[in-house]
Write an enzyme that holds these catalytic residues in place. Structure first.
Site, PDB file in Angstrom:
ATOM      1  N   ARG A  33       0.818  -1.209   0.000  1.00 30.84           N
ATOM      2  CA  ARG A  33       0.000   0.000   0.000  1.00 30.84           C
ATOM      3  C   ARG A  33       0.852   1.259   0.000  1.00 30.84           C
ATOM      4  O   ARG A  33       0.338   2.365   0.181  1.00 30.84           O
ATOM      5  CB  ARG A  33      -0.958   0.009   1.202  1.00 30.84           C
ATOM      6  CG  ARG A  33      -1.963  -1.121   1.180  1.00 30.84           C
ATOM      7  CD  ARG A  33      -2.834  -1.091  -0.052  1.00 30.84           C
ATOM      8  NE  ARG A  33      -3.796   0.008  -0.025  1.00 30.84           N
ATOM      9  CZ  ARG A  33      -4.378   0.514  -1.098  1.00 30.84           C
ATOM     10  NH1 ARG A  33      -4.071   0.061  -2.303  1.00 30.84           N
ATOM     11  NH2 ARG A  33      -5.256   1.506  -0.986  1.00 30.84           N
ATOM     12  N   GLY A  34       2.161   1.085  -0.192  1.00 30.09           N
ATOM     13  CA  GLY A  34       3.065   2.228  -0.290  1.00 30.09           C
ATOM     14  C   GLY A  34       2.961   2.911  -1.636  1.00 30.09           C
ATOM     15  O   GLY A  34       2.287   2.434  -2.555  1.00 30.09           O
ATOM     16  N   PHE A  35       3.652   4.039  -1.787  1.00 29.09           N
ATOM     17  CA  PHE A  35       3.565   4.870  -2.986  1.00 29.09           C
ATOM     18  C   PHE A  35       3.927   4.098  -4.253  1.00 29.09           C
ATOM     19  O   PHE A  35       3.084   3.868  -5.134  1.00 29.09           O
ATOM     20  CB  PHE A  35       4.471   6.090  -2.779  1.00 29.09           C
ATOM     21  CG  PHE A  35       4.727   6.913  -4.012  1.00 29.09           C
ATOM     22  CD1 PHE A  35       3.717   7.161  -4.940  1.00 29.09           C
ATOM     23  CD2 PHE A  35       5.975   7.443  -4.237  1.00 29.09           C
ATOM     24  CE1 PHE A  35       3.956   7.925  -6.077  1.00 29.09           C
ATOM     25  CE2 PHE A  35       6.233   8.218  -5.362  1.00 29.09           C
ATOM     26  CZ  PHE A  35       5.220   8.447  -6.284  1.00 29.09           C
ATOM     27  N   TYR A  44      18.392   5.082   8.207  1.00 23.52           N
ATOM     28  CA  TYR A  44      17.625   4.482   7.107  1.00 23.52           C
ATOM     29  C   TYR A  44      18.571   3.964   6.021  1.00 23.52           C
ATOM     30  O   TYR A  44      18.459   2.820   5.577  1.00 23.52           O
ATOM     31  CB  TYR A  44      16.662   5.513   6.518  1.00 23.52           C
ATOM     32  CG  TYR A  44      15.850   4.987   5.353  1.00 23.52           C
ATOM     33  CD1 TYR A  44      14.701   4.243   5.566  1.00 23.52           C
ATOM     34  CD2 TYR A  44      16.248   5.220   4.037  1.00 23.52           C
ATOM     35  CE1 TYR A  44      13.953   3.740   4.505  1.00 23.52           C
ATOM     36  CE2 TYR A  44      15.508   4.732   2.964  1.00 23.52           C
ATOM     37  CZ  TYR A  44      14.372   3.992   3.203  1.00 23.52           C
ATOM     38  OH  TYR A  44      13.642   3.499   2.146  1.00 23.52           O
ATOM     39  N   LYS A 104      19.278   0.073   5.076  1.00 27.80           N
ATOM     40  CA  LYS A 104      18.940  -0.326   3.708  1.00 27.80           C
ATOM     41  C   LYS A 104      20.120  -1.049   3.059  1.00 27.80           C
ATOM     42  O   LYS A 104      19.950  -2.030   2.316  1.00 27.80           O
ATOM     43  CB  LYS A 104      18.548   0.895   2.878  1.00 27.80           C
ATOM     44  CG  LYS A 104      17.063   1.169   2.825  1.00 27.80           C
ATOM     45  CD  LYS A 104      16.314   0.068   2.090  1.00 27.80           C
ATOM     46  CE  LYS A 104      14.854   0.333   1.935  1.00 27.80           C
ATOM     47  NZ  LYS A 104      14.141  -0.760   1.266  1.00 27.80           N
TER      48      LYS A 104
END
Length: 560
Positions: free
Chosen positions: A14-16, A157, A161
């Protein structure tokens, strides 16, 4: 889809960017799509209900499953029966919470890899980030995949990652699993809830008038549909047999639109498309860096209480002023990826999708915030709440000049005042001597009326002084009677407070007090509900503590 039905799963579905991938997978009919995300149930937007996704959910070609990557049992349930995993889930990068980022980007990714091994899933495509090779200081120009990870990343982040990316690459070839990692650069497009809305919000409040740096730093922006297309190209390359899959697997790839553009030109095109003015005034990065360091210092203090990473910190300032472009030839050669939507077309589609953010569009007014009301909802509020960036920076520059010229020097009040008057006199004299124009630029003269006090204004000032004096006399008379104990306590406390404030040196007022004022009101304005909630909890705790203490004292008295 011919033959046996095949399923894929999209984590963070449901992310961009993930939403666009889900729709593209459904349109192509390559797989039935399982959407995995944190929410207990899927909530479709209005345009999705009768669109491709809504129809697919009704027909069973798509389904939703609630899954937290940190829970291996939930990951296992989400991946049962799939042949491909598109691992796109990641926490909000604006929250610099190492524990959260590590638990999702590293431990969550390890759970994905472990489940892929256990279920003998064939392919895993991981959505990484170009920031894994960015140190937060030095720009990157036409960087390729040979760039190493930096010794130290600029935020948690990016660091986590990079760890997640290493896990996926190192898992390639084990138990028949083929993997690869995609690094899409600066994704934009319809459905983005961060970049374009924040640009429009900043432009609306007058905060986007300045260009940080020289404005020539180049960037690679990638339209969101091209990012989705790159994931499908990667999956097809891994699904190919023989040398194609062998070469494509176990690699990381930069994904771009292949059309580098000046960062500030891109921002200006978006703003102009939404009827805002483009930023024009250039400010060298080294000038704003001291303020950025101060903001970062304040953030480090309030971060444990939920404060999000501010935009105006050193690493973000560098992101706005250095180049970040990448070479996409490897993705083209080994994955067969080429952009399907050109940059200018992507910008047009993006602008068209944000008509509700255009300048002049009426928005629901929520009224002034509590911080604005406390500050009088005038010039002071505009300055301390950073509503008018130019005005706030001007005030900060003036205060800094006063501090370094009059406070830090250690002069007495009389000496400082005389120096201030001397500087003012010299400025007024030189300004008066200057011609009307210099090199074509008009010199604004200060009119005499600026120094003139009208009779009405003088009368009003005199009345105000007399009113304050009479009020003070009335209070003294009341104090002399000795009847109002509450008023007496108020006077004593006020004088004690005044004596404490008077004991604070001007140096400490400027070095500690002013930065605290300029940040505390701004923080309260942004985090009003959270701070009020915390204050209510503290007040409630204080009341309970008071009640318990009173009860204990009463019990002791009774026993005695």
């Amino acid at each position: 889809m011919g033959g046996e039905e095949k399923w894929c799963v999209v984590t963070g579905g449901r992310g961009f960017a993930a939403r666009h991938l889900v729709v593209m997978l459904i349109k192509y009919g390559m797989f039935s799509v399982r959407i995995a995300d944190l929410g207990p149930a899927i909530k479709l937007d209005k345009d999705e209900e009768n669109g491709v996704l809504g129809e697919a959910l009704k027909s069973g070609r798509a389904e939703y499953v609630s899954a937290d990557l940190r829970n291996k049992a939930q990951v296992l349930k989400a991946c049962i029966g799939v042949v491909v995993v598109f691992h796109m889930a990641a926490p909000d990068s604006s929250i610099n919470n190492h524990r959260l980022h590590y638990s999702v980007n590293v431990q969550g990714t390890q759970n994905i890899v472990d489940v892929c091994f256990k279920l003998k899933i064939k392919r895993l495509i991981y959505t990484s980030s170009p920031s894994v090779v960015f140190d937060g200081v030095n720009g990157i120009s036409n960087g390729n995949e040979s760039l190493p990870y930096p010794a130290k990343h600029y935020d948690s982040y990016s660091a986590t990652k990079a760890e997640g990316e290493s896990l996926v690459i190192n898992s390639n070839g084990s138990n028949g699993l083929l993997t690869c990692c995609l690094r899409p650069s600066s994704i934009f497009g319809p459905g983005d809830r961060l970049f374009v809305p924040s640009l429009a919000s900043a432009a609306r409040s007058g905060k986007l008038k300045f260009i940080i740096g020289n404005g020539n730093n180049m960037y690679d922006f990638t339209y969101v549909e091209n990012v989705a297309h790159a994931h499908i190209c990667a999956e097809r390359a891994l699904a190919s047999e023989g040398a194609v899959a062998d070469k494509a697997a176990g690699q990381a790839y930069f994904i771009t639109n292949g059309e580098p553009i000046k960062f500030w030109e891109f921002v200006s095109l978006i703003l102009e498309g939404l009827d805002y003015e483009r930023p024009r005034t250039k400010i060298p990065a080294f000038i704003v860096m001291p303020i950025a360091y101060m903001v970062e210092f304040i953030y480090k203090i309030f971060a444990p209480y939920g404060m999000k990473v501010p935009q105006f910190i050193p690493s973000r300032v560098r992101l706005l002023s250095v180049s970040r472009t990448f070479n996409g030839s490897k993705a083209n050669e080994l994955l067969g990826y080429t952009p399907i939507v050109p940059l200018q077309e992507g910008i047009k589609r993006t602008i068209d999708s944000y008509q509700h953010l255009r300048a002049g569009v009426q928005r629901e007014r929520k009224g002034p915030s509590k911080a604005e009301l406390l500050l009088g909802n005038g010039k002071v509020a505009e300055t301390l709440l950073w509503r008018d960036i130019k005005q706030t920076l001007t005030v900060l520059a003036i205060l800094a000049a006063i501090y370094f010229n009059f406070i830090a020097t250690g002069f007495t009040f009389v000496t400082s005042l005389s120096k201030l008057l001397l500087v003012g006199s010299v400025f007024l004299f030189i300004q008066g001597k200057l011609p009307q124009k210099i090199l074509g630029y008009k010199i604004e003269k200060i009119p005499e009326s600026k120094f003139h006090v009208s009779e009405a204004a003088s009368h009003h000032i005199a009345l105000s002084v007399a009113s304050i004096w009479n009020s003070a006399v009335r209070d003294l008379k009341s104090l002399c009677k000795g009847n109002d104990t509450t008023f007496f306590l108020k006077v004593v406390l006020s004088l004690l407070l005044l004596s404490i404030i008077g004991a604070v040196s001007p140096h400490n007022v400027f070095a500690i007090g002013l930065p605290l004022i300029f940040t505390s009101f701004a923080v309260y304005d942004k985090k009003e509900k959270a701070i009020d909630k915390l204050a209510l909890k503290a007040l409630s705790f204080g009341c309970r503590l008071k009640s318990c203490t009173t009860a204990k004292i009463s019990n002791r008295k009774k026993k005695q």
